[in-house]
Design a protein around this motif. Structure first.
Motif, mmCIF file in Angstrom:
data_model
loop_
_atom_site.group_PDB
_atom_site.id
_atom_site.type_symbol
_atom_site.label_atom_id
_atom_site.label_comp_id
_atom_site.label_asym_id
_atom_site.label_seq_id
_atom_site.Cartn_x
_atom_site.Cartn_y
_atom_site.Cartn_z
ATOM 1 N N TRP A 92 0.823 -1.210 0.000
ATOM 2 C CA TRP A 92 0.000 0.000 0.000
ATOM 3 C C TRP A 92 0.859 1.263 0.000
ATOM 4 C CZ3 TRP A 92 -0.462 3.871 3.778
ATOM 5 C CH2 TRP A 92 -1.444 4.822 3.501
ATOM 6 N N LEU A 93 1.938 1.256 0.753
ATOM 7 C CA LEU A 93 2.823 2.421 0.774
ATOM 8 C C LEU A 93 3.375 2.718 -0.615
ATOM 9 C CD1 LEU A 93 4.779 1.740 4.086
ATOM 10 C CD2 LEU A 93 3.260 3.686 3.660
ATOM 11 N N ALA A 94 3.612 1.668 -1.388
ATOM 12 C CA ALA A 94 4.182 1.852 -2.727
ATOM 13 C C ALA A 94 3.131 2.222 -3.759
ATOM 14 C CB ALA A 94 4.910 0.582 -3.165
ATOM 15 N N ARG A 95 1.939 1.623 -3.652
ATOM 16 C CA ARG A 95 0.974 1.707 -4.748
ATOM 17 C C ARG A 95 -0.351 2.371 -4.376
ATOM 18 N NH1 ARG A 95 1.676 -4.533 -6.942
ATOM 19 N NH2 ARG A 95 3.609 -4.198 -8.112
ATOM 20 N N GLU A 96 -0.603 2.561 -3.099
ATOM 21 C CA GLU A 96 -1.885 3.064 -2.604
ATOM 22 C C GLU A 96 -3.041 2.107 -2.885
ATOM 23 O OE1 GLU A 96 -2.586 7.469 -2.299
ATOM 24 O OE2 GLU A 96 -1.274 7.445 -4.056
ATOM 25 N N ASN A 97 -2.750 0.895 -3.273
ATOM 26 C CA ASN A 97 -3.767 -0.153 -3.336
ATOM 27 C C ASN A 97 -3.108 -1.458 -2.912
ATOM 28 O OD1 ASN A 97 -2.230 -0.996 -5.517
ATOM 29 N ND2 ASN A 97 -3.803 -0.607 -7.053
ATOM 30 N N VAL A 98 -3.905 -2.492 -2.776
ATOM 31 C CA VAL A 98 -3.410 -3.762 -2.250
ATOM 32 C C VAL A 98 -3.931 -4.889 -3.131
ATOM 33 C CG1 VAL A 98 -3.499 -5.366 -0.305
ATOM 34 C CG2 VAL A 98 -3.251 -2.922 0.127
ATOM 35 N N THR A 99 -3.020 -5.762 -3.587
ATOM 36 C CA THR A 99 -3.407 -6.918 -4.391
ATOM 37 C C THR A 99 -3.152 -8.237 -3.667
ATOM 38 O OG1 THR A 99 -1.226 -7.095 -5.459
ATOM 39 C CG2 THR A 99 -2.862 -5.653 -6.502
ATOM 40 N N TYR A 100 -2.336 -8.207 -2.631
ATOM 41 C CA TYR A 100 -1.981 -9.441 -1.918
ATOM 42 C C TYR A 100 -3.216 -9.983 -1.202
ATOM 43 C CZ TYR A 100 0.647 -12.721 0.970
ATOM 44 O OH TYR A 100 1.118 -13.858 1.575
ATOM 45 N N LYS A 101 -3.548 -11.229 -1.461
ATOM 46 C CA LYS A 101 -4.768 -11.828 -0.930
ATOM 47 C C LYS A 101 -4.615 -12.222 0.540
ATOM 48 C CE LYS A 101 -6.637 -11.713 -5.042
ATOM 49 N NZ LYS A 101 -7.668 -10.691 -5.366
ATOM 50 N N VAL A 102 -5.735 -12.210 1.248
ATOM 51 C CA VAL A 102 -5.744 -12.724 2.623
ATOM 52 C C VAL A 102 -5.549 -14.233 2.550
ATOM 53 C CG1 VAL A 102 -7.076 -12.973 4.737
ATOM 54 C CG2 VAL A 102 -7.274 -10.880 3.390
ATOM 55 N N PRO A 103 -4.509 -14.760 3.176
ATOM 56 C CA PRO A 103 -4.231 -16.197 3.049
ATOM 57 C C PRO A 103 -5.204 -17.051 3.848
ATOM 58 C CG PRO A 103 -2.678 -15.177 4.558
ATOM 59 C CD PRO A 103 -3.499 -14.061 3.980
ATOM 60 N N ALA A 104 -5.261 -18.319 3.476
ATOM 61 C CA ALA A 104 -6.058 -19.276 4.237
ATOM 62 C C ALA A 104 -5.486 -19.395 5.647
ATOM 63 C CB ALA A 104 -6.048 -20.624 3.533
ATOM 64 N N GLY A 105 -6.355 -19.646 6.597
ATOM 65 C CA GLY A 105 -5.897 -19.822 7.962
ATOM 66 C C GLY A 105 -5.621 -18.522 8.687
ATOM 67 N N PHE A 106 -6.146 -17.407 8.172
ATOM 68 C CA PHE A 106 -5.935 -16.131 8.857
ATOM 69 C C PHE A 106 -6.524 -16.217 10.260
ATOM 70 C CE2 PHE A 106 -6.504 -11.709 9.941
ATOM 71 C CZ PHE A 106 -5.394 -11.098 9.374
ATOM 72 N N PRO A 107 -5.848 -15.635 11.256
ATOM 73 C CA PRO A 107 -6.332 -15.762 12.638
ATOM 74 C C PRO A 107 -7.699 -15.114 12.855
ATOM 75 C CG PRO A 107 -4.514 -14.194 12.485
ATOM 76 C CD PRO A 107 -4.582 -14.893 11.185
ATOM 77 N N THR A 108 -8.375 -15.559 13.894
ATOM 78 C CA THR A 108 -9.656 -14.999 14.291
ATOM 79 C C THR A 108 -9.501 -14.327 15.644
ATOM 80 O OG1 THR A 108 -10.401 -16.957 15.500
ATOM 81 C CG2 THR A 108 -10.780 -16.932 13.117
ATOM 82 N N ARG A 109 -10.584 -13.819 16.167
ATOM 83 C CA ARG A 109 -10.550 -13.206 17.493
ATOM 84 C C ARG A 109 -10.079 -14.199 18.565
ATOM 85 N NH1 ARG A 109 -13.162 -9.113 20.430
ATOM 86 N NH2 ARG A 109 -14.262 -8.380 18.572
ATOM 87 N N ASP A 110 -10.370 -15.470 18.356
ATOM 88 C CA ASP A 110 -10.104 -16.481 19.388
ATOM 89 C C ASP A 110 -8.939 -17.400 19.073
ATOM 90 O OD1 ASP A 110 -12.397 -15.631 20.931
ATOM 91 O OD2 ASP A 110 -13.645 -16.684 19.455
ATOM 92 N N THR A 111 -8.442 -17.363 17.844
ATOM 93 C CA THR A 111 -7.402 -18.314 17.458
ATOM 94 C C THR A 111 -6.188 -17.612 16.862
ATOM 95 O OG1 THR A 111 -8.351 -18.618 15.244
ATOM 96 C CG2 THR A 111 -9.111 -20.104 16.980
ATOM 97 N N ILE A 112 -5.018 -18.112 17.222
ATOM 98 C CA ILE A 112 -3.751 -17.664 16.647
ATOM 99 C C ILE A 112 -3.374 -18.608 15.526
ATOM 100 C CG2 ILE A 112 -1.267 -17.522 17.125
ATOM 101 C CD1 ILE A 112 -2.050 -16.592 19.963
ATOM 102 N N SER A 113 -2.867 -18.085 14.429
ATOM 103 C CA SER A 113 -2.439 -18.907 13.294
ATOM 104 C C SER A 113 -1.000 -18.584 12.945
ATOM 105 C CB SER A 113 -3.331 -18.667 12.074
ATOM 106 O OG SER A 113 -4.681 -19.021 12.351
ATOM 107 N N LEU A 114 -0.152 -19.621 12.886
ATOM 108 C CA LEU A 114 1.264 -19.440 12.579
ATOM 109 C C LEU A 114 1.620 -20.129 11.270
ATOM 110 C CD1 LEU A 114 2.826 -20.199 16.108
ATOM 111 C CD2 LEU A 114 1.964 -18.017 15.221
ATOM 112 N N VAL A 115 2.534 -19.528 10.517
ATOM 113 C CA VAL A 115 3.012 -20.175 9.306
ATOM 114 C C VAL A 115 3.939 -21.325 9.669
ATOM 115 C CG1 VAL A 115 2.856 -18.092 7.901
ATOM 116 C CG2 VAL A 115 4.978 -18.591 9.116
ATOM 117 N N ASP A 116 3.960 -22.322 8.812
ATOM 118 C CA ASP A 116 4.791 -23.500 9.045
ATOM 119 C C ASP A 116 5.942 -23.463 8.060
ATOM 120 O OD1 ASP A 116 5.810 -25.915 9.872
ATOM 121 O OD2 ASP A 116 4.353 -27.127 8.762
#
Length: 319
Positions: free
Chosen positions: A289-313
């Motif tokens: 966003w700092l470079a382009r003022e828009n965002v194309t990178y998708k939200v990955p699967a397994g994104f954390p929720t209010r109750d769960t932490i998600s770590l990359v493997d």
């Protein structure tokens, strides 16, 4: 040509016209794409001194950005000693890059500063449209530098050095006046729930709240807070207040992203705070966003929720 051959010829002609039309539309569409969506984003990390582990922070940041396939990352490391002769030659060329990530911190050694000429170059770079990412402890740095304070909006400062911001129960941002309350501080690290306040492109597709591990929440971060938008916050059970976690600042034609996410202390190697899928997504999207003022990178699967932490493997070299 007899009457039985004519339909076949027409069909071939129609097929050729359809293909030609498709080809022309494809070429025109590509030509009309914004130029900045085609090029790789060039990023410069500036490091060299900090009370945090700046070497490991730079290494892990490069690793995370490298996985996104959007960036080409370079590093400019300040000379290793205050009296080093290399300071006269240290001249990072900010304008060669789309985004600068600031990863230096002189909070415990106030005399360790960038040369005035380099300070001025960063000011001009951001004022004229550059993107600046303040990486965690970098907002502890350079309290002497008036324009830096304006660029970062809020930082680790004494209570006489600026206003603080708090988010009330109605999700309104409220100022705490200069001199009131406390100096900036933090408590123990904890698994924090990040609550979105401003639905910014960086957070498009995020849940309204998500959990990140082992976070260091700044209380009473202070500064001019000019042209500043708070993006997210977290509640602190000790002060019983909600404090900003992420904010952006408009500085001239440029943009600055600042947050207390991304803590990495001495002796830590790729800690859970950096393995967090939420943090990695924020880092990648904020830089884009700092470079382009828009965002194309998708939200990955397994994104954390209010109750769960998600770590990359994944893993990173310890060299």
């Amino acid at each position: 040509m007899n009457c039985y051959q004519l339909p076949i010829v027409l069909k071939d002609m129609i097929k050729s016209l359809i293909f030609l039309t498709f080809l022309i539309c494809s070429v025109v569409s590509q030509a009309q794409q914004p130029e900045n969506s085609k090029k790789v984003i060039k990023v410069l990390i500036v490091d060299g001194f900090s009370n945090h582990d700046w070497q490991q922070t730079t290494k892990v940041t490069r690793h995370i950005l490298g996985k996104a396939g959007l960036f080409e990352v370079f590093v400019s490391t300040a000379p290793p000693d205050i009296d080093d002769e290399q300071w006269a030659e240290w001249q990072p060329e900010f304008t060669d890059y789309d985004v600068v990530i600031q990863n230096t911190n002189n909070i415990n050694r106030q005399e360790w500063r960038w040369p005035a000429r380099v300070e001025k170059k960063l000011e001009d770079y951001v004022r004229n449209g550059g993107g600046l990412y303040i990486l965690h402890s970098a907002n502890n740095a350079f309290a002497h530098w008036e324009e830096y304070n304006r660029m970062i909006g809020l930082g680790w400062r004494k209570k006489e050095q600026g206003v603080a911001l708090v988010i009330d129960e109605q999700q309104k941002v409220v100022q705490i006046a200069k001199g009131e309350g406390k100096n900036t501080f933090h408590g123990d690290r904890y698994d924090a729930v990040i609550q979105l306040l401003d639905r910014h492109p960086i957070h498009k597709g995020f849940p309204n709240a998500w959990k990140t591990p082992n976070m260091e929440l700044y209380k009473y971060a202070r500064g001019p807070a000019e042209n500043l938008t708070v993006l997210s916050y977290s509640h602190d059970s000790v002060t019983r207040k909600s404090w900003p976690v992420e904010w952006i600042v408009n500085y001239g034609e440029g943009r600055v992203y600042n947050s207390s996410l991304g803590h990495l202390w001495k002796g830590e190697i790729y800690p859970d705070s950096y393995r967090c899928i939420g943090y990695q997504t924020v880092l990648i999207r904020a830089v884009e966003w700092l470079a382009r003022e828009n965002v194309t990178y998708k939200v990955p699967a397994g994104f954390p929720t209010r109750d769960t932490i998600s770590l990359v493997d994944d893993s990173i070299s310890t060299d």
